[in-house]
Write a protein that holds these residues in place. Structure first.
Motif, PDB file in Angstrom:
ATOM      1  N   LEU A  27       0.831  -1.214   0.000  1.00 23.16           N
ATOM      2  CA  LEU A  27       0.000   0.000   0.000  1.00 23.16           C
ATOM      3  C   LEU A  27       0.864   1.262   0.000  1.00 23.16           C
ATOM      4  O   LEU A  27       0.540   2.249  -0.666  1.00 23.16           O
ATOM      5  CB  LEU A  27      -0.947  -0.013   1.192  1.00 23.16           C
ATOM      6  CG  LEU A  27      -2.037  -1.096   1.165  1.00 23.16           C
ATOM      7  CD1 LEU A  27      -2.850  -1.071   2.446  1.00 23.16           C
ATOM      8  CD2 LEU A  27      -2.943  -0.941  -0.050  1.00 23.16           C
ATOM      9  N   LYS A  28       1.973   1.225   0.736  1.00 26.22           N
ATOM     10  CA  LYS A  28       2.889   2.373   0.732  1.00 26.22           C
ATOM     11  C   LYS A  28       3.521   2.554  -0.646  1.00 26.22           C
ATOM     12  O   LYS A  28       3.652   3.690  -1.138  1.00 26.22           O
ATOM     13  CB  LYS A  28       3.956   2.191   1.819  1.00 26.22           C
ATOM     14  CG  LYS A  28       3.426   2.412   3.237  1.00 26.22           C
ATOM     15  CD  LYS A  28       4.496   2.226   4.286  1.00 26.22           C
ATOM     16  CE  LYS A  28       4.648   0.789   4.688  1.00 26.22           C
ATOM     17  NZ  LYS A  28       5.492   0.601   5.895  1.00 26.22           N
ATOM     18  N   ALA A  31       1.054   4.077  -3.144  1.00 25.23           N
ATOM     19  CA  ALA A  31       0.902   5.515  -2.921  1.00 25.23           C
ATOM     20  C   ALA A  31       2.111   6.281  -3.442  1.00 25.23           C
ATOM     21  O   ALA A  31       1.971   7.339  -4.070  1.00 25.23           O
ATOM     22  CB  ALA A  31       0.690   5.791  -1.435  1.00 25.23           C
ATOM     23  N   CYS A  35      -0.629   5.852  -7.107  1.00 22.88           N
ATOM     24  CA  CYS A  35      -1.828   5.039  -7.325  1.00 22.88           C
ATOM     25  C   CYS A  35      -2.595   4.862  -6.022  1.00 22.88           C
ATOM     26  O   CYS A  35      -2.044   4.993  -4.928  1.00 22.88           O
ATOM     27  CB  CYS A  35      -1.448   3.663  -7.875  1.00 22.88           C
ATOM     28  SG  CYS A  35      -0.787   3.697  -9.560  1.00 22.88           S
ATOM     29  N   PHE A  36      -3.884   4.542  -6.166  1.00 26.51           N
ATOM     30  CA  PHE A  36      -4.731   4.244  -5.010  1.00 26.51           C
ATOM     31  C   PHE A  36      -4.647   2.747  -4.748  1.00 26.51           C
ATOM     32  O   PHE A  36      -4.891   1.938  -5.640  1.00 26.51           O
ATOM     33  CB  PHE A  36      -6.179   4.651  -5.286  1.00 26.51           C
ATOM     34  CG  PHE A  36      -7.111   4.350  -4.141  1.00 26.51           C
ATOM     35  CD1 PHE A  36      -7.112   5.145  -3.008  1.00 26.51           C
ATOM     36  CD2 PHE A  36      -7.979   3.278  -4.202  1.00 26.51           C
ATOM     37  CE1 PHE A  36      -7.960   4.869  -1.945  1.00 26.51           C
ATOM     38  CE2 PHE A  36      -8.838   2.996  -3.147  1.00 26.51           C
ATOM     39  CZ  PHE A  36      -8.822   3.799  -2.018  1.00 26.51           C
ATOM     40  N   LEU A 255       8.357   5.870   1.116  1.00 27.58           N
ATOM     41  CA  LEU A 255       7.692   7.164   1.175  1.00 27.58           C
ATOM     42  C   LEU A 255       8.617   8.286   1.644  1.00 27.58           C
ATOM     43  O   LEU A 255       8.228   9.452   1.660  1.00 27.58           O
ATOM     44  CB  LEU A 255       6.485   7.102   2.101  1.00 27.58           C
ATOM     45  CG  LEU A 255       5.308   6.263   1.604  1.00 27.58           C
ATOM     46  CD1 LEU A 255       4.278   6.071   2.711  1.00 27.58           C
ATOM     47  CD2 LEU A 255       4.677   6.867   0.379  1.00 27.58           C
TER      48      LEU A 255
END
Length: 260
Positions: A27-28, A31, A35-36, A255
């Motif tokens: 998920l990180k 992002a 993207c979602f 991130l």
């Protein structure tokens, strides 16, 4: 329905309670690639930077329910699979994806960076037979490639795994003497130099690589360009890895949160 503002990418994988790998890493990475991210969790792991102490499989009916919920509402521009753990889970996922074909990155996760087994021995053949043919690309690291296809260099291993049914193969370069990702699509071999960083924070690097690759495919990049972008993102995540988070290999930082 309004057009999505960004592509949506689905991770079908296990949850890492330590937050460094699996669904959490994916998920990180989604992002970070613009993207979602959505998820279908197939197994829960009691895990940290030191090891995996327990695994709980999600029932097949609930895996299907998660997949249907995401596909039927949000939609999926690309997907990736990570830890799938058992033959039953692989069959469940393959049966669903046969009917809902999307660009698919199959990361054949077998062993955690701590050494814990994340794919049962009796599930390897099911992974190859059922999921590899559905993939856009399969992304084993060197040790996973050798487990799938025997001893050899990345070029030879990529060819053998292609012969097992994978349309394209990317043997990643994080392990071994030479830091090179080797991409083979059945006709052309491409070597992608990888920047290697001597940082004790590599937990989740493989997940980050394959998730970024899926995200870049969702954004419409050709496979080779997406592979180069994934290599750069994974290397940068290791470079900025969070040393000191946990007593083992720290998690990667895709991130750049430590620099904020």
């Amino acid at each position: 329905m309004a057009e999505k503002p960004v592509p949506a990418v689905l991770s079908i994988a296990g949850s890492d309670s330590g937050g460094g790998a699996g669904i959490q890493a994916d998920l990180k990475a989604f992002a970070a690639a613009g993207c979602f991210g959505t998820s279908a969790i197939v197994a829960l792991t009691a895990q940290n930077t030191v090891g995996v102490t327990d695994v709980l499989e999600v029932p097949p009916d609930f895996i299907r329910a998660q997949l249907e919920a995401v596909f039927d509402d949000i939609g999926v521009d690309a997907a990736k699979t990570g830890m799938l753990f058992s033959a039953e889970i692989i069959e469940t996922v393959a049966e669903f994806l046969e009917q809902r074909k999307v660009p698919l990155v199959v990361d054949p996760v077998m062993v955690a960076s701590s050494g814990a087994r994340l794919l049962r021995d009796d599930a390897v053949a099911t992974l190859v037979e059922r999921l590899f043919p559905l993939a856009t690309v399969v992304t084993p690291n060197l040790m996973e490639a050798q487990a799938l296809a025997g001893e050899g260099g990345r070029r030879e291993l990529a060819e053998r795994i292609h012969q097992l049914g994978a349309p394209a193969v990317l043997v990643t370069g994080g392990h071994g003497d030479d830091a090179v990702d080797h991409l083979y699509d059945g006709s052309e071999h491409v070597e992608i130099a990888v920047e290697r960083h001597d940082v004790p924070a590599t937990h989740g690097a493989g997940c980050t690589h394959s998730a970024t690759l899926a995200a870049l495919l969702a954004r419409g990049l050709p496979l080779e360009e997406a592979a180069r972008g994934a290599a750069e993102a994974a290397a940068r995540a290791v470079e900025h890895g969070l040393v000191g988070i946990g007593a083992g290999e720290g998690p990667v930082d895709v991130l750049g949160i430590a620099a904020r």
